[in-house]
Design a protein around this motif. Structure first.
Motif, PDB file in Angstrom:
ATOM      1  N   PRO A   4     -27.746  -1.057 163.170  1.00 17.54           N
ATOM      2  CA  PRO A   4     -28.303  -1.824 162.039  1.00 17.54           C
ATOM      3  C   PRO A   4     -28.271  -1.024 160.737  1.00 17.54           C
ATOM      4  N   SER A  37     -25.950  -5.281 161.400  1.00 21.89           N
ATOM      5  CA  SER A  37     -25.012  -4.160 161.416  1.00 21.89           C
ATOM      6  C   SER A  37     -23.761  -4.557 160.644  1.00 21.89           C
ATOM      7  N   HIS A  50     -34.434  -9.510 161.767  1.00 17.12           N
ATOM      8  CA  HIS A  50     -33.200  -9.185 162.504  1.00 17.12           C
ATOM      9  C   HIS A  50     -32.467  -8.055 161.808  1.00 17.12           C
ATOM     10  N   GLY A  51     -32.092  -7.038 162.579  1.00 14.68           N
ATOM     11  CA  GLY A  51     -31.329  -5.930 162.022  1.00 14.68           C
ATOM     12  C   GLY A  51     -29.846  -6.259 161.983  1.00 14.68           C
ATOM     13  N   GLU A  84     -32.471  -4.809 157.546  1.00 16.57           N
ATOM     14  CA  GLU A  84     -33.177  -5.835 158.319  1.00 16.57           C
ATOM     15  C   GLU A  84     -33.554  -6.997 157.414  1.00 16.57           C
TER      16      GLU A  84
END
Length: 250
Positions: A81, A91, A88-89, A84
């Motif tokens: 990630p 990537s 939700h992180g 955030e």
């Protein structure tokens, strides 16, 4: 020789062969999405350029995937990630999948609009036949190759640690794509209703990529089962139309 023997040592173990077979099948299935896009895109080019564009696009996919395989340490880091949002992180992989999904949805929507309303000569998926050039087609193929390649490599990394298995699987999958590209493109060009079905597939694949990037994983089995069922229904419709056309008139 010792270096090669070391990397091919998995061939002496049944587990190695099983991993190779499974990964080849997975890579071929994942390549279907890319192949559909390439087929529709290159069919917009002049006939004498279509086969060459398909070979260049698929060849670029092979080079890109092999290059990514040798940067696995970087690819693995793409799943970490970076920020955030809404709990939700996200990537870099998520962002690439979302961008690729949005691109597919936008392009497929444009082409569906152009197909339904052929009198509208504005934007289509790739522009008109006059506007589309070999360079533009290859550029768009490379853009989608990047998205599908990263997803493909991450899948491969999750299934095995053997670089040799990954390389062989990627080469085998791209070889299948190369063999299937021309027949698939000709089939799509000869059956207009298949074009709409294929565009629907691209729309669904795009939404799946977006959902995956947002953290909502959709099992691939459901996606390909839906695609297979739709293809079966369309096949039956084509068979019915052919029989009706060839039926003797009363």
């Amino acid at each position: 020789m010792n270096f090669i023997a070391e990397h091919l040592s998995f061939l002496s173990e049944p587990a190695g062969w099983a991993a190779l077979a499974t990964l080849v099948v997975m890579e071929v299935v994942l390549g279907i999405d890319n192949l559909i896009f390439i087929s529709i895109l290159t069919n917009k080019l002049p006939p004498e350029q279509q086969a060459r564009a398909r070979r260049l696009g698929i060849g670029a996919a092979l080079v890109l995937r092999l290059a990514l395989l040798f940067t696995i340490s970087i690819i693995v880091q793409l799943t970490a990630p970076v920020f955030e949002l809404f709990g939700h992180g996200f990537s870099w992989r998520d962002l690439i999948l979302i961008a690729g999904g949005l691109f597919l949805v936008w392009k497929a929507t444009k082409e569906i609009h152009h197909t339904v309303d052929p009198e509208d000569h504005k934007d289509s998926m790739v522009g008109s036949a006059v506007q589309l050039t070999m360079g533009a087609a290859i550029s768009q193929i490379l853009l989608l190759d990047l998205v599908f390649s990263i997803d493909s490599i991450i899948t491969a990394v999750g299934m095995t640690d053997e670089i040799a298995i990954m390389v062989i699987a990627v080469i085998a999958a791209v070889s299948v794509m190369l063999l299937a590209a021309d027949p698939l493109s000709k089939f799509i060009a000869a059956n207009p209703t298949i074009v709409m079905l294929a565009l629907g597939f691209l729309m669904m694949i795009g939404m799946t990529l977006i959902a995956d990037g947002m953290g909502y994983h959709v099992p691939k089995g459901y996606i390909y089962a839906a695609m297979g069922f739709s293809a079966l229904v369309e096949g039956l419709n084509m068979l019915a139309r052919r029989r009706k056309k060839n039926a003797p008139k009363a």
